[in-house]
Design a protein around this motif. Structure first.
Motif, short mmCIF file in Angstrom:
data_model
loop_
_atom_site.label_atom_id
_atom_site.label_comp_id
_atom_site.label_asym_id
_atom_site.label_seq_id
_atom_site.Cartn_x
_atom_site.Cartn_y
_atom_site.Cartn_z
N SER A 205 0.42 -1.14 0.04
CA SER A 205 0.06 -0.03 0.06
C SER A 205 0.93 1.27 -0.04
O SER A 205 1.11 1.77 0.98
N PRO A 206 1.45 1.40 -1.30
CA PRO A 206 2.37 2.71 -1.16
C PRO A 206 1.77 3.96 -1.17
O PRO A 206 2.46 4.93 -0.79
N LYS A 207 0.64 4.09 -1.44
CA LYS A 207 -0.27 5.40 -1.38
C LYS A 207 -1.52 5.22 -0.94
O LYS A 207 -2.12 4.20 -0.89
N HIS A 208 -2.04 6.37 -0.17
CA HIS A 208 -3.47 6.39 0.16
C HIS A 208 -4.33 7.43 -0.23
O HIS A 208 -3.62 8.31 -1.21
N PRO A 209 -5.42 7.54 -0.09
CA PRO A 209 -6.40 8.61 -0.76
C PRO A 209 -5.80 9.99 -0.76
O PRO A 209 -5.75 10.84 -1.83
N LEU A 210 -5.18 10.36 0.34
CA LEU A 210 -4.77 11.72 0.54
C LEU A 210 -3.56 12.02 -0.51
O LEU A 210 -3.45 13.12 -0.97
N ASP A 211 -2.91 11.06 -0.71
CA ASP A 211 -1.67 10.87 -1.88
C ASP A 211 -2.11 11.18 -3.00
O ASP A 211 -1.50 11.76 -4.09
N ILE A 212 -3.33 10.61 -3.40
CA ILE A 212 -3.87 10.70 -4.85
C ILE A 212 -4.95 11.71 -5.26
O ILE A 212 -5.50 11.56 -6.46
N ALA A 213 -5.16 12.60 -4.42
CA ALA A 213 -6.39 13.43 -4.69
C ALA A 213 -6.12 14.18 -6.16
O ALA A 213 -6.97 14.51 -6.82
N VAL A 214 -4.91 14.55 -6.15
CA VAL A 214 -4.56 15.48 -7.44
C VAL A 214 -4.69 14.53 -8.81
O VAL A 214 -4.93 15.05 -9.79
N ASP A 215 -4.89 13.23 -8.72
CA ASP A 215 -4.76 12.48 -9.83
C ASP A 215 -6.29 11.61 -10.02
O ASP A 215 -6.48 11.08 -10.98
N LEU A 216 -7.11 12.15 -9.28
CA LEU A 216 -8.66 11.60 -9.65
C LEU A 216 -9.14 12.07 -10.84
O LEU A 216 -8.88 13.15 -11.33
N SER A 217 -9.62 11.03 -11.59
CA SER A 217 -10.16 11.28 -12.97
C SER A 217 -11.58 11.02 -13.12
O SER A 217 -12.15 11.47 -14.08
N ALA A 218 -12.12 10.34 -11.78
CA ALA A 218 -13.61 10.42 -11.75
C ALA A 218 -14.14 11.11 -10.61
O ALA A 218 -13.41 11.21 -9.61
N PRO A 219 -15.24 11.69 -10.66
CA PRO A 219 -15.75 12.33 -9.41
C PRO A 219 -16.28 11.25 -8.23
O PRO A 219 -16.55 10.42 -8.54
N VAL A 220 -15.72 11.86 -6.90
CA VAL A 220 -15.90 10.83 -5.82
C VAL A 220 -16.87 11.36 -4.67
O VAL A 220 -16.33 12.55 -4.43
#
Length: 275
Positions: free
Chosen positions: A186-201
């Motif tokens: 688990s190298p990344k968590h949601p906080l780490d990928i917020a900038v990478d979101l391509s779909a609305p969550v």
């Protein structure tokens, strides 16, 4: 949606680590549905999964991938699939731990988490979900209306998958962990990928969740705003963790019902149903 509230019916099986089961457990009738087991080819293996869809509709259905709680694909997740199928979706829940083990072999949550869940790599899960999406598109689903929802462990996965698959139209994360220790699996968590979101969550959280502090929820909100991400987080003041788990003492009916309606509206807004 009409449901019956009852304890275990014949054939129902809740994960042993989730015991005891509460009388509030919901059983959704499947008279108008096709509910079945299948296997999905993925990365050289055959992954078990269950799915549900309207019995009379066989083509071009919006797809919802349902990502399991820590307890795996047990009766609650199967019922979630039935509830979504009643709304017109092809809902499919893959058993994402299948290579590492069976959650039904564990009687308590700490052992289940430490001996099984932590061994499941995020990269493996992302690839398996890609294959689930492909399978669904070949079995009556509309690849242009691909959606995903996840609960607890699956809530975290929902955020990650929204940054992984650009074909995903929307995701809903129910009380998924937002931050934590980073490991090889688990190298990344949601906080780490917020900038990478391509779909609305849409994120659904409980203010009384002792495992997901409000500070981390606020940090996620700030990260989403900074990234100008299409996302919304709702916090229910009277709910704790697993507030949608109607078979557990954590169930908070008012928050769960509101969250369910918000999820359906989110899916409809971003292409979950035909105009």
């Amino acid at each position: 949606m009409t449901v019956n509230t009852t304890q275990n019916k014949p054939g129902e099986r809740f994960a042993p680590a989730a015991s005891p089961t509460c009388p509030t457990a919901i059983h959704t009738p499947d008279d108008t549905l096709l509910v079945a087991e299948t296997t999905i080819p993925t990365q050289g293996d055959s992954m078990p999964a269950c799915f549900a869809r309207p019995k009379e509709e066989t083509r071009d259905l919006p797809i919802v991938i349902v990502v399991q709680e820590i307890f795996g694909v047990h009766e609650h997740i199967r019922d979630i699939c039935r509830r979504l199928a009643l709304q017109g979706y092809l809902a499919i829940a893959p058993e994402l731990y299948f290579r590492q083990g069976d959650p039904n072999d564990y009687d308590d949550i700490p052992t289940l988490f430490n001996e099984l869940v932590t061994k499941v790599p995020d990269a493996q899960v992302m690839a398996d979900l890609d294959h689930v999406a492909c399978w669904a598109a070949r079995h009556g689903g509309d690849a242009n209306r691909l959606l995903l929802t996840g609960f607890c462990w699956g809530g975290r996965i929902a955020w990650l998958y929204a940054a992984h698959n650009p074909q995903l139209k929307a995701a809903v994360a129910w009380y998924g962990r937002l931050n934590g220790d980073k490991t090889l699996n688990s190298p990344k968590h949601p906080l780490d990928i917020a900038v990478d979101l391509s779909a609305p969550v849409l994120g659904l959280y409980g203010a009384k969740d002792t495992g997901i502090p409000l500070e981390s929820v606020e940090s996620m909100r700030q990260a989403l705003r900074a990234a100008n991400a299409r996302a919304e987080i709702v916090v229910y003041p009277d709910a704790g963790h697993a507030f949608n788990a109607d078979y557990r003492p954590s169930y908070h009916q008012q928050s769960a019902k509101d969250g369910w309606q918000r999820m359906l509206a989110w899916f409809a807004q971003y292409g979950g149903q035909k105009p």
